[in-house]
Design a protein around this motif. Sequence first.
Motif, short mmCIF file in Angstrom:
data_model
loop_
_atom_site.label_atom_id
_atom_site.label_comp_id
_atom_site.label_asym_id
_atom_site.label_seq_id
_atom_site.Cartn_x
_atom_site.Cartn_y
_atom_site.Cartn_z
N THR A 496 0.83 -1.21 0.00
CA THR A 496 0.00 0.00 0.00
C THR A 496 0.86 1.26 0.00
OG1 THR A 496 -1.72 -1.17 1.23
CG2 THR A 496 -1.82 1.22 1.23
N VAL A 497 1.90 1.25 0.83
CA VAL A 497 2.73 2.46 1.00
C VAL A 497 3.73 2.61 -0.14
CG1 VAL A 497 4.39 3.59 2.50
CG2 VAL A 497 2.43 2.39 3.48
N HIS A 511 -4.98 3.43 -6.26
CA HIS A 511 -4.12 2.45 -5.59
C HIS A 511 -4.42 2.39 -4.10
CE1 HIS A 511 -0.49 0.27 -4.43
NE2 HIS A 511 -0.29 1.20 -3.52
N TYR A 512 -4.55 3.55 -3.46
CA TYR A 512 -4.85 3.57 -2.03
C TYR A 512 -6.23 2.94 -1.75
CZ TYR A 512 -0.85 6.52 -0.78
OH TYR A 512 0.39 6.98 -0.54
N ARG A 513 -7.19 3.28 -2.55
CA ARG A 513 -8.53 2.72 -2.33
C ARG A 513 -8.53 1.21 -2.47
NH1 ARG A 513 -12.11 7.10 -5.80
NH2 ARG A 513 -12.21 8.71 -4.17
N TYR A 515 -6.02 -0.99 -2.00
CA TYR A 515 -5.29 -1.74 -0.98
C TYR A 515 -5.78 -1.43 0.43
CZ TYR A 515 -1.94 -3.67 -4.25
OH TYR A 515 -1.37 -4.39 -5.26
N ILE A 516 -6.14 -0.17 0.71
CA ILE A 516 -6.56 0.17 2.07
C ILE A 516 -7.86 -0.54 2.42
CG2 ILE A 516 -7.42 2.07 3.49
CD1 ILE A 516 -5.30 3.85 2.22
N LEU A 540 0.01 5.14 7.47
CA LEU A 540 -0.91 5.77 6.53
C LEU A 540 -1.24 7.20 6.90
CD1 LEU A 540 -3.38 2.79 5.95
CD2 LEU A 540 -1.55 3.56 4.45
N ASP A 543 0.69 10.38 5.21
CA ASP A 543 0.32 10.97 3.92
C ASP A 543 -1.14 11.39 3.98
OD1 ASP A 543 0.84 11.40 0.96
OD2 ASP A 543 -0.87 10.03 0.89
N SER A 546 -3.57 9.14 1.71
CA SER A 546 -3.83 7.80 2.25
C SER A 546 -4.61 7.88 3.55
CB SER A 546 -2.50 7.06 2.46
OG SER A 546 -1.70 7.73 3.43
N VAL A 549 -8.34 8.40 2.61
CA VAL A 549 -8.92 7.16 2.11
C VAL A 549 -9.15 6.18 3.25
CG1 VAL A 549 -8.55 5.17 0.61
CG2 VAL A 549 -7.91 7.46 -0.19
N PHE A 550 -8.19 6.10 4.17
CA PHE A 550 -8.31 5.21 5.32
C PHE A 550 -9.53 5.58 6.16
CE2 PHE A 550 -7.46 4.10 9.72
CZ PHE A 550 -7.03 2.79 9.62
#
Length: 1259
Positions: A496-497, A511-513, A515-516, A540, A543, A546, A549-550
Amino acid sequence: MSTSGSLEKEDWLDLGDLNNAPTFSLEDALNDTENLSDPFLDEQFAVDGEFGSVSNLTESTAHSPDSHSLTYKLDSAFVIQPHQVISHQILSNEKKTGRVIAVAERNGWIAVVTSKGQLLLFDLNGNLNQFHRGDETMGGASCVTFSLDGKFLAIGLQKGAIKIMTIDNKLYHMIDEGGQPGQGIIQVIYTKDNHTVLTLDNGGSFYECTISKPWLQKRKDKLRCHVSGCNGEVISMKMMPGDVIALLSVHRLIFYILKPRGQILGIFPIKFEYQFPPACSFWLGTPKTAINSPLNSLYSTTLKDFRVCISRGNKLAILRIHANNFFTKYRRATVIRQLELPCSLVNIHWMSNHMIVGIDSFGAVWQIDPEKGTAKKQDIEDLQLVFSTPILKGSATGGRVSEAVKAVAEFACYQSVTSATSTSERLIVLAHDGLKYLEKVHEWEQLERYKERNDVISASLYLLDVCRDKVRASEMFKRESHSLLAEKAHSLLTETVAGVGGGALSDLLAHYRKYIRVLLKVCITGRLLDFLYIACWDRLSMDSLSKTVFLDHLDEYVLDGALIDPPPPLVNEYLQHLAAEGHFSQFQSAVVRFPIHTLDLHTVMSICKQNSIYDGIIYVNNKALNDYITPLENMLAEMRTFAHRDMFSDSEQILGNKVLVYLNCCLSGMAYPFGALDEENRKRVPLETFRCISSLKEKDGSESDEQYPYLRLLLKYDPQQFLNVVSTCADVLLFQLDNRLQRFVDTIGQLCVNMKCELSLIHFLNLVVQLSERVLIAPPIEHVQDSVITLLRMSPWEHSSTENSILTALYHVTPDDKRRIIRAAQNPMRPTILSFLYLNDRKFEDLIKCYLESNSTEVYSSIGGILKEAELTDDESAEFRKYLMSIMENLFKIDGWLCANLINDHFRDVIASMAKSNEEERKMVFPVLAGIAQLRKVSNQPSFCNDDELDEKLFGIVFEGICKGWPSWMPSSEDPEYADRQLIALFPFWLQLAASTDFCLNIAVGNEHCVRTVIRLLEARQHLERAFDLLFEQLEKNKDHDNIMSEWLDETMKFCSRQSSKNETSDRMMRVFQFVSERVAEFEEDSEKQKKMDESLRTMCRQILSTGTKYAKQLVDKLLESPSFVESTFEDNGGLLLDIMASCEYEAELYQEMIYLIREENLSLAQKLEMEVSRRAPLMHNPNCITCEQPMHKSGYVFRCGHFQHIECSTNIDRTCTCDGIPDRLVVPREKPDRPEKRNIFENWDTKLNCRVFPKDSS
């Protein structure tokens, strides 16, 4: 796709005590079809179109289109691994050794036999250990098998011999004929004693051969036939646990045991697709720690979980075998599931408890879940199976095979697929392109494949499903799955990171959506919360993208309460994120789900107060300050600003409902919005809440004179829901002490009466009824009485339930002063309430007096109800009827129709007294009599009182009232002819009574607009000429009004039709015809009117002709005088002309027939007498009998027609000849010529009808 059930006795033949049934042999079972006439598995099945995407490894997480990132796909549940070494050897030497035919495996040895009879014995590494050259004179090999101890091999040959070889390639024994003479062997299996083989030949016979020991050279082999060739239809067999042999025939599966003398344990029908061979496999449950191998299962003595799978074509059934019932009268097997598959299987194998592998006719591999009833085609290569078609068709023995064997020969592959000895999870398949292993994919292999593809998401979700027992896996893998999941979570976080090195902002966000979302699912559902709170959040949150999104994807887990003891920084960041995004509904739901010690109270309270988030304010006050009253008082204070309005905004409605829910929780001793209070607060909070809402003044102690402000406020806002809260909480301990509930209800009742609000009073009465029924209070009689009186004085009522609430309350609570309630119910009039009060005291006359004083039409229904349902005593009934008779004239005046219904139902003896002579009295009873007349008409009773004279007088009043327009319940109209239509509507039902005297006729004549009524009455009294003259007068009177004249013309034609039997009818119709034809001449300029009148003329012509041909010539002359008729062609008027001609011809024929009948009747007897005087037989035309055509050598009859018939050949009792069936030969009947078929001679005749005046021009 599946159904389940138990097999009935008709399907599973229960043979009882088999030891006492020696005559029931295996051949009997194969020949018996009566008991299998209705096989259980022949029923139609419902087929699912889709079988799912995964199997027993297998169930992948169910997904919807919006959860794509949380789904994964499992690979095929099986893998095909070619054995390269063995495959190379058998394919490269195929020309020398022949085609491979069959394969077998035991204890690490793989045996392959070929079409030239050669044996190749390999070890598992593919080394050729032994090679045995076959004898071509004995035919090629057809099958091979190992003994259970692995020391011997049995090779079946296509010409009927069987070779017994040792594992070191020595010929141990030779059986010259293992089946019927001249039949090839198609299958050989060893029994557990290792010196007995069971054989099947291609004639369908089943043999048992006991091999003699080598040292007993003089002793022959013992060969025993269990099924002879003439009855043979056994095509395959399989050894099963418990010494049971499964015999597969064309129609059935038979469980058979060899010892002591061959017994049938059960029979199961398999009438499926006959072109596909039946297949069978079994599963014997073992302890979880033991490895299930086919060889160990055969030696097992514990048969608890013994299941058998049968397939044929696209049908499959699973049976549970009850081994303990084998030698009893109880059921030996039960069908636990039946399936219909989308393909036709040719071989099956039970690999594991939850997995059956099937191979279809194209070589595709299918995975079947026996528990769920699902099937899925595997995404692997197809197997090029070796089929035993030539062997089963008997190519080596001249085709002498059983029809049963021949039927399944195309797709039989019993010898090319075998199971491994050591494990049930591997199949050895002999294909045209070599030897292959078909193995189950294990969990470690699946995980390794994800790793090879670098698919960390699928691997993580797969491990998560294993941890949650959503996917079947071995116990060892389950124990390791949690640690493996933790490793994958670390890999997910790293990916993810660091997974995106660069690119557009949208790519990074996607990408963040991706994997998170998976990371949150794995950590929260997989109970890796520490890793989520520490490692994931720390990494997370560095950033901003991220982090956003989290926090966005955290919503669903917060609302589910899945976050256990989250860190305060994470909680505060999440709540501030919701507030910043404006998601206040989510903020309100989330704040109450976090522990209070994780919240920043100042921040939360600030946000809640600014945005009126009351759930947050309540939660903080309750949990942090232990204050339950302040939030309630604040919300009530805000409610005061809008509670007096009739309509509320959405936010106001939400606040009001929240107050009621919070009030319910506090009074019940529960936490808001969910949960329970601790013991101390459970005692304190309900009492404080009760004191708050029932206080005399508000919390600020304002100087207002209004008492109980909070109760008034709640009753104004929503009395129904507030009083529901009181009813719901009435059982709690708070209200059971100090008579608190009784005093509280009294206070509410007093407030409702003072407020004079209809809705509040209704629900107060409902509350009293509910609590009284539950015996929680004593009914407050005074408050109930005041509430009822207050409601009765309100007019009109705005709610439909008001009356029902009053009645319910009066039923449960007896008022002290009923007179006050009665007076209130009389003004305005409340008939239902009055009926209830008076009927309870049985004061029937007083009730009727109340109705009469107000002239209420409810008096009739009330009287009817009392007479039907009040269960009056004889004295009460006599007194009440006497009273009703005294007020009958008053009842006449209120509503005639309702009074008519009452009299017709209960007072029919009154009808006779209504025959009044005074006009005013007749006007009074007219509406009632009109209603009775209508009711009698509906019930088909053409009499008022069964007295002709009285009936005439009574109907005369009805007739006179309608004719003179007396006022009544019947609708009125300004149309002067409306009375005429009303009177006509009474006919023909009352016509006989109306026409019995001249009274009705004289009345109708007095009204110039009742012409139709006068005509019907004249017709009924047989004054036909006067009636017709009146009709014709109306025609002449309205000749200038086309529509009215058309109506009267129709009336005239109907009159003539009704009187068609009269001689004068044709004269009348001709008179009308002349009148209409004259009118037609006046419409020369109006083609539409002329066309309409011409049609009327044609119709009248046909009606006149139906009465006779007296005016036929005049009709034709009149028609020819009509311009439109003359100018038309013969073709247009052919039908009418033919009708005229047919009518004349009919009369002529009628006259001729009449003359003939007279002659026949007068002369028949004379002719018969004359013939009898000199009865002599004429010469015979033929000396042979007309029936049997034999010569006249026996006694017989000679008929006048010239025929002869033997007496014994005559069947007619009247002794007549059968030549033409005419019974009497004395009178020769007149032979009528066949009437020629009529045809339309005018069909194509386009000459005009005026041709006699204007002949057609020949040019």
